[in-house]
Write a protein that holds these residues in place. Structure first.
Motif, PDB file in Angstrom:
ATOM      1  N   ASN A 137      82.171 -14.237 -19.652  1.00  0.00           N
ATOM      2  CA  ASN A 137      83.832 -14.078 -20.737  1.00  0.00           C
ATOM      3  C   ASN A 137      82.971 -13.672 -22.329  1.00  0.00           C
ATOM      4  O   ASN A 137      83.615 -12.532 -22.697  1.00  0.00           O
ATOM      5  N   LEU A 138      81.796 -14.769 -22.181  1.00  0.00           N
ATOM      6  CA  LEU A 138      80.469 -14.953 -23.667  1.00  0.00           C
ATOM      7  C   LEU A 138      80.354 -13.226 -23.884  1.00  0.00           C
ATOM      8  O   LEU A 138      79.932 -12.444 -24.679  1.00  0.00           O
ATOM      9  N   ASP A 139      80.295 -13.090 -22.010  1.00  0.00           N
ATOM     10  CA  ASP A 139      78.624 -12.309 -22.680  1.00  0.00           C
ATOM     11  C   ASP A 139      78.876 -10.555 -22.912  1.00  0.00           C
ATOM     12  O   ASP A 139      78.602  -9.800 -23.366  1.00  0.00           O
ATOM     13  N   ILE A 140      79.953 -10.546 -21.810  1.00  0.00           N
ATOM     14  CA  ILE A 140      81.116  -9.087 -21.368  1.00  0.00           C
ATOM     15  C   ILE A 140      81.747  -8.431 -23.099  1.00  0.00           C
ATOM     16  O   ILE A 140      81.534  -7.223 -23.387  1.00  0.00           O
ATOM     17  N   GLY A 141      82.495  -9.356 -23.087  1.00  0.00           N
ATOM     18  CA  GLY A 141      83.129  -9.752 -24.401  1.00  0.00           C
ATOM     19  C   GLY A 141      85.335  -9.465 -24.084  1.00  0.00           C
ATOM     20  O   GLY A 141      84.857  -8.818 -22.925  1.00  0.00           O
ATOM     21  N   ARG A 142      85.049  -8.422 -25.123  1.00  0.00           N
ATOM     22  CA  ARG A 142      85.892  -7.634 -24.713  1.00  0.00           C
ATOM     23  C   ARG A 142      86.083  -7.038 -24.064  1.00  0.00           C
ATOM     24  O   ARG A 142      87.492  -5.737 -23.963  1.00  0.00           O
ATOM     25  N   TYR A 143      85.117  -5.693 -23.754  1.00  0.00           N
ATOM     26  CA  TYR A 143      84.787  -5.401 -22.576  1.00  0.00           C
ATOM     27  C   TYR A 143      85.896  -5.608 -20.777  1.00  0.00           C
ATOM     28  O   TYR A 143      85.418  -4.651 -19.907  1.00  0.00           O
ATOM     29  N   MET A 144      85.959  -7.042 -21.113  1.00  0.00           N
ATOM     30  CA  MET A 144      86.350  -7.294 -19.855  1.00  0.00           C
ATOM     31  C   MET A 144      88.027  -7.500 -18.901  1.00  0.00           C
ATOM     32  O   MET A 144      88.567  -7.280 -18.031  1.00  0.00           O
ATOM     33  N   TRP A 145      88.169  -6.445 -20.591  1.00  0.00           N
ATOM     34  CA  TRP A 145      90.205  -6.636 -20.601  1.00  0.00           C
ATOM     35  C   TRP A 145      90.464  -5.088 -20.351  1.00  0.00           C
ATOM     36  O   TRP A 145      91.782  -4.320 -20.571  1.00  0.00           O
ATOM     37  N   TRP A 146      89.231  -4.462 -20.371  1.00  0.00           N
ATOM     38  CA  TRP A 146      89.171  -2.509 -20.263  1.00  0.00           C
ATOM     39  C   TRP A 146      90.041  -2.362 -19.019  1.00  0.00           C
ATOM     40  O   TRP A 146      90.341  -3.046 -17.786  1.00  0.00           O
ATOM     41  N   PRO A 147      90.909  -1.403 -18.853  1.00  0.00           N
ATOM     42  CA  PRO A 147      91.006  -0.475 -19.659  1.00  0.00           C
ATOM     43  C   PRO A 147      92.245  -0.753 -20.818  1.00  0.00           C
ATOM     44  O   PRO A 147      93.059   0.006 -21.349  1.00  0.00           O
ATOM     45  N   SER A 148      92.738  -2.153 -21.041  1.00  0.00           N
ATOM     46  CA  SER A 148      93.984  -2.420 -21.861  1.00  0.00           C
ATOM     47  C   SER A 148      93.867  -2.886 -23.486  1.00  0.00           C
ATOM     48  O   SER A 148      92.394  -2.141 -24.039  1.00  0.00           O
ATOM     49  N   LYS A 149      94.460  -2.579 -24.292  1.00  0.00           N
ATOM     50  CA  LYS A 149      94.450  -2.750 -25.344  1.00  0.00           C
ATOM     51  C   LYS A 149      93.455  -3.661 -26.457  1.00  0.00           C
ATOM     52  O   LYS A 149      92.597  -3.959 -27.251  1.00  0.00           O
ATOM     53  N   LEU A 150      93.113  -4.774 -25.322  1.00  0.00           N
ATOM     54  CA  LEU A 150      92.328  -5.913 -25.822  1.00  0.00           C
ATOM     55  C   LEU A 150      91.135  -5.804 -25.619  1.00  0.00           C
ATOM     56  O   LEU A 150      90.125  -6.390 -25.624  1.00  0.00           O
ATOM     57  N   ALA A 151      90.959  -4.733 -24.373  1.00  0.00           N
ATOM     58  CA  ALA A 151      89.596  -4.327 -25.170  1.00  0.00           C
ATOM     59  C   ALA A 151      88.514  -3.359 -26.088  1.00  0.00           C
ATOM     60  O   ALA A 151      87.872  -3.656 -26.605  1.00  0.00           O
ATOM     61  N   HIS A 152      89.862  -3.365 -26.959  1.00  0.00           N
ATOM     62  CA  HIS A 152      89.606  -2.424 -28.752  1.00  0.00           C
ATOM     63  C   HIS A 152      89.597  -3.795 -29.787  1.00  0.00           C
ATOM     64  O   HIS A 152      89.398  -3.312 -30.323  1.00  0.00           O
ATOM     65  N   LYS A 153      89.733  -4.686 -29.163  1.00  0.00           N
ATOM     66  CA  LYS A 153      90.221  -6.135 -30.302  1.00  0.00           C
ATOM     67  C   LYS A 153      88.978  -6.599 -30.349  1.00  0.00           C
ATOM     68  O   LYS A 153      88.375  -7.549 -29.770  1.00  0.00           O
ATOM     69  N   ARG A 154      88.136  -7.030 -31.583  1.00  0.00           N
ATOM     70  CA  ARG A 154      86.698  -7.122 -31.559  1.00  0.00           C
ATOM     71  C   ARG A 154      86.850  -8.368 -31.935  1.00  0.00           C
ATOM     72  O   ARG A 154      88.448  -9.493 -32.369  1.00  0.00           O
ATOM     73  N   ASP A 155      86.662  -9.862 -32.173  1.00  0.00           N
ATOM     74  CA  ASP A 155      86.306 -11.126 -31.790  1.00  0.00           C
ATOM     75  C   ASP A 155      86.033 -11.655 -33.872  1.00  0.00           C
ATOM     76  O   ASP A 155      85.871 -10.757 -33.999  1.00  0.00           O
TER      77      ASP A 155
END
Length: 732
Positions: free
Chosen positions: A696-714
């Motif tokens: 989770n820490l390494d991949i970050g927001r791309y874990m949630w692809w293709p949902s909108k969360l994949a575009h949410k920055r930390d």
């Protein structure tokens, strides 16, 4: 769970009505649980694959004999040689055996009065299909007499076998002037197994409850709180047994001793897991809300989706077992699934009602007070997250490499079935008797190869079968014919549970299938055992991929993403491989087990994947909840800190309940218990906490692809703000 439904369950007035209804329901349905053994089907057909050749042969032999008649082989021995007095004593014992309840008709003609100089005379085997249910013959070395008493597997199944065998032992162990007696054969082995499985409802359940009590006390450090989840867990077991009884009685659900035993362990372990998650979330909400009813409503609203998703994953994963060829395996799926549904209902309805009725005081001495901070920012898992955040990629790569290395231990796993003597973890009377039997008689005596074919091909079947390597040619003989079908028996030269005997069955089948117009089928106890192993291996190849696809689809629906579910499923499979690899090494080099049953990999896989994915669901649903606020990396740290303690406790509880299977002297259950317990601990302590969090820490927001969360920055936050109760303060 809908907020209104959660509020209705925990309302200050409706909670009393729900409690009253729940207690009445538990009492009414749970009372049927005591009758579960009466609807168990432990006959041969309830375990065998329906399309196996031995099953088809068994169906055709019903016209000749009852397929539920199984032999108890009584071996009388005297090292100096059987005497005329011994023959007389054996004859008297046979007369007494006639009166044993469960023993069918006994014939004694040909044994009494046998002269001493003819003691080594071979007395032909006379099975029940000819009207004689007791066969007698003396060993070629003159040192043993074999008596085969046919025992009937009644509607109560194998539960009566221990009593029958005990009655036989009382007769043959009486003072016989130095003549020794042992009882072997399928009936004796079944009696030993029945006594071992009989501990499931007693020793096993008490052991599991003991583990749960210890873990709840360590988790809550409260002298009172542990009683509520335990009460709900035991109520779940009782109710589940009652529900399964009703489904078996009126819904044609197949239940046997194995599935009934696993039901209680699974329901107790999984139910307590769900309870731990809900209680942990309730404790959090009590810090935020003055009214405990409102706190529980919010806890249910937030925790129920993860609990329901976890339960649904287990239920659907178990239902995949219905695709199995083995009737016993296929029956376990709906039995266990029904139990999980009951556990879910108990923990989402009865548990919250009891908690709000009791109030905050049940948490004493660590009572959660309004406005006081939670301990997640200072706990072990919060500190672990801080360490992982420094070099997450190195952590997940290294962890994956270690798990992959230990997975190679699977090469040491010999899951090709177990012989009779290797099925138990301790010495059993039937196994010792088998060794005596093998010393004096051909290996296959008492468990003949049975062939059914068209009566018109009798001569050809007999002559062909006699030429098969591994068959005693002199023993091949037609035992009768009826309705155009002939029944032929032959003795194996090897032990009937050996691999050599399995190979002989294959050769016999190849030879019989080549006979034009014979329609010959090869069955018998050895063929049955071989078909069971073959069907179990086929089930492994079929069901494991199905379970993987089903779990993946559930994760996609729950997390509304593709990448995270694929990664989570990969971690669970990796955890399974590591658990199986370590287990294989321990089985061979520590426990000194001869091997494993063919169904072992499937059972271990279904339990580990279905139950192991629970912890990832618990973690990732919380991570997703926090990601909506602060992004994936920060959400991963908060999710780990908030769920680490409860998930660890849940894993220890589940591992402990499955480890309790080792209290039974059955190698298969001991291996399943060890592998599942080890796998759950790996999932809880390493895969979920270290590997998944690092990913989770390494991949970050791309874990949630293709949902909108994949575009949410930390959201960048100060290092000191890691508590989920704190307000997140952007840097700068």
């Amino acid at each position: 769970m809908n907020r209104q439904v959660a509020g209705w369950i925990t309302h200050r007035w409706t909670k009393w009505a729900i409690l009253a209804f729940a207690l009445v329901f538990i009492g009414a349905i749970g009372s049927f649980g005591a009758q579960l053994t009466s609807v168990q089907k432990n006959d041969i057909a309830s375990w065998l694959p329906g399309d196996a050749e031995s099953t088809q042969a068994l169906a055709k032999t019903k016209g000749f004999s009852d397929p539920n008649n199984i032999p108890a082989i009584i071996v009388f021995t005297r090292d100096s040689g059987i005497t005329g007095a011994d023959i007389q004593a054996i004859t008297e014992d046979i007369q007494k055996i006639k009166g044993v309840d469960g023993i069918t008709n006994v014939t004694t003609a040909g044994l009494a009065g046998l002269p001493e100089d003819k003691i080594d005379l071979w007395i032909p085997y006379m099975p029940s299909l000819t009207g004689a249910d007791l066969a007698r013959f003396t060993s070629p070395d003159g040192q043993a007499v074999q008596v085969i008493a046919m025992t009937h597997m009644s509607s109560e199944g194998w539960e009566k076998l221990p009593g029958i065998v005990t009655d036989l032992r009382k007769i043959v162990d009486a003072d016989t002037g130095g003549l020794k007696a042992s009882i072997a054969g399928p009936a004796a082995q079944g009696a030993d197994q029945a006594e071992a499985f009989g501990g499931i409802d007693g020793v096993l359940l008490f052991s599991a409850v003991g583990v749960v009590i210890v873990m709840l006390l360590l988790t809550y450090r409260s002298p009172v709180l542990w009683l509520i989840p335990l009460f709900c867990g035991v109520a779940s077991v009782m109710t589940a047994q009652g529900v399964v009884y009703l489904l078996a009685k009126y819904g044609d659900l197949t239940v046997n001793g194995q599935s009934a035993g696993i039901l209680s362990v699974l329901v107790l372990g999984a139910g307590i897991d769900y309870a731990l998650l809900l209680v942990a979330r309730y404790r959090e909400e009590l810090h935020r809300y003055a009214d405990r009813h409102e706190a529980m409503a919010h806890a249910l609203h937030r925790a129920a989706p993860a609990i329901i998703a976890s339960g649904a994953t287990v239920v659907i994963g178990l239902l995949c077992l219905t695709f199995a060829q083995m009737n016993s395996t296929a029956g376990l799926g709906p039995v266990a699934a029904a139990g999980i549904v009951v556990a879910l209902l108990m923990m989402l309805i009865l548990l919250p009602v009891l908690l709000v009725i009791c109030g905050r005081w049940v948490f004493w001495p660590f009572i959660p007070r309004l406005g006081t901070p939670t301990q997640t920012s200072k706990g072990f898992w919060a500190r672990t997250g801080t360490v992982l955040a420094k070099r997450p990629r190195a952590v997940w790569v290294g962890t994956t490499a270690v798990l992959l290395v230990v997975s190679f231990g699977m090469l040491q796993l010999n899951a090709n079935g177990l012989s009779n003597k290797d099925m138990f973890t301790s010495e059993q009377p039937s196994i010792a008797a088998e060794e005596v039997l093998a010393k004096h008689f051909p290996g296959g005596e008492g468990s003949p190869v049975a062939v059914v074919a068209n009566a018109s091909a009798t001569d050809e079947v007999v002559s062909t079968l006699a030429r098969v390597p591994g068959i005693d040619a002199a023993s091949v003989k037609p035992m009768g014919s009826k309705d155009g079908i002939v029944y032929v028996e032959a003795t194996l030269t090897d032990s009937p549970d050996s691999k050599a005997a399995f190979a002989t069955v294959d050769r016999a089948r190849d030879a019989m299938h080549k006979l034009q117009g014979a329609n010959a089928l090869v069955g018998g106890q050895t063929a049955i055992n071989k078909d069971v192993q073959d069907a179990s291996a086929a089930d492994n190849r079929l069901i494991i991929p199905i379970v993987l696809v089903v779990v993946l689809l559930i994760l996609m629906a729950l997390l509304r993403a593709v990448v995270a579910p694929l990664i989570l499923l990969g971690t669970v499979v990796l955890s399974f491989g590591a658990a199986l690899g370590i287990s294989a090494l321990v089985f061979r080099h520590v426990f000194d087990f001869a091997g494993a049953d063919s169904s072992f990999p499937l059972f271990a896989f279904v339990f580990l994947v279905a139950l192991g994915i629970d912890y990832n669901i618990f973690l990732m649903t919380r991570v997703r909840e926090e990601t909506l606020r602060v992004g994936t990396r920060k959400g991963a740290l908060i999710g780990l800190a908030a769920t680490g303690g409860v998930i660890t406790s849940a894993g220890l509880v589940l591992a402990g309940t499955f480890a309790a299977l080792a209290t039974l002297p059955i190698v298969f259950l001991a291996e399943v218990g060890f592998a599942v317990a080890l796998g759950v601990l790996l999932d809880t302590l390493i895969v979920r906490s270290v590997l998944v969090t690092a990913l989770n820490l390494d991949i970050g927001r791309y874990m949630w692809w293709p949902s909108k969360l994949a575009h949410k920055r930390d959201i960048e936050v100060e290092q000191r703000k890691v508590d989920p109760d704190d307000e997140l303060v952007p840097v700068g």
